[in-house]
Motif scaffolding. Structure first.
Motif, short mmCIF file in Angstrom:
data_model
loop_
_atom_site.label_atom_id
_atom_site.label_comp_id
_atom_site.label_asym_id
_atom_site.label_seq_id
_atom_site.Cartn_x
_atom_site.Cartn_y
_atom_site.Cartn_z
N ALA A 291 -2.32 5.65 -6.93
CA ALA A 291 -3.45 6.33 -6.84
C ALA A 291 -3.48 7.84 -6.73
O ALA A 291 -4.19 8.49 -7.71
N ARG A 292 -2.31 8.35 -5.95
CA ARG A 292 -2.30 9.61 -6.08
C ARG A 292 -1.79 10.18 -7.55
O ARG A 292 -2.28 11.18 -8.05
N VAL B 50 0.53 0.89 -4.21
CA VAL B 50 -1.00 1.53 -4.26
C VAL B 50 -1.14 3.12 -4.19
O VAL B 50 -1.88 3.47 -4.76
N GLU B 51 -0.79 3.37 -3.12
CA GLU B 51 -0.91 4.75 -2.54
C GLU B 51 -0.28 5.67 -3.73
O GLU B 51 -0.94 6.64 -4.26
N GLN C 240 -11.56 4.40 -6.90
CA GLN C 240 -10.55 5.29 -7.76
C GLN C 240 -10.70 6.09 -9.01
O GLN C 240 -10.18 7.02 -9.41
N ARG D 181 -4.79 10.23 -9.78
CA ARG D 181 -5.64 11.49 -9.24
C ARG D 181 -4.98 12.81 -9.78
O ARG D 181 -5.88 13.39 -10.27
N VAL E 273 0.85 -1.20 0.10
CA VAL E 273 0.09 -0.03 -0.15
C VAL E 273 1.06 1.26 0.02
O VAL E 273 0.64 2.21 -0.85
N LEU E 274 1.86 1.32 0.78
CA LEU E 274 2.81 2.44 0.90
C LEU E 274 3.62 2.67 -0.14
O LEU E 274 3.86 4.05 -0.62
#
Length: 82
Positions: free
Chosen positions: A15-16, A11-12, A50, A19, A7-8
């Motif tokens: 996603a950022r 994924v994050e 997302q 976005r 995730v760290l």
């Protein structure tokens, strides 16, 4: 944990980036033969959380398909694959 790391570090940030770029879709190189989870994926999915599509053009490729494509186009293997 392995999940928290994913995730760290993966994924994050992805996603950022999606976005911030306002992306409506992303293309992924996953293949169904790699894991049971990936075998159940569809070629195009909507990530409603997302708000983008995920496109998996290689989903049904076999290892032989990958090797043939690399050879036909004279492409190198990824160094970690060797």
């Amino acid at each position: 944990s392995h999940r928290a790391y994913g995730v760290l570090r993966k994924v994050e940030p992805m996603a950022r980036a999606l976005r911030e770029l306002g992306a409506e879709a992303m293309i992924s190189g996953v293949r169904g033969a790699q894991t049971k989870h990936r075998a159940g994926l569809k070629r195009i999915t909507l990530n409603s959380a997302q708000k983008h599509y995920r496109i998996h053009p290689l989903l049904h490729w076999t290892q032989e398909d990958v090797e043939n494509y690399l050879a036909k186009h004279n492409l190198p293997y990824h160094p970690l694959k060797r």
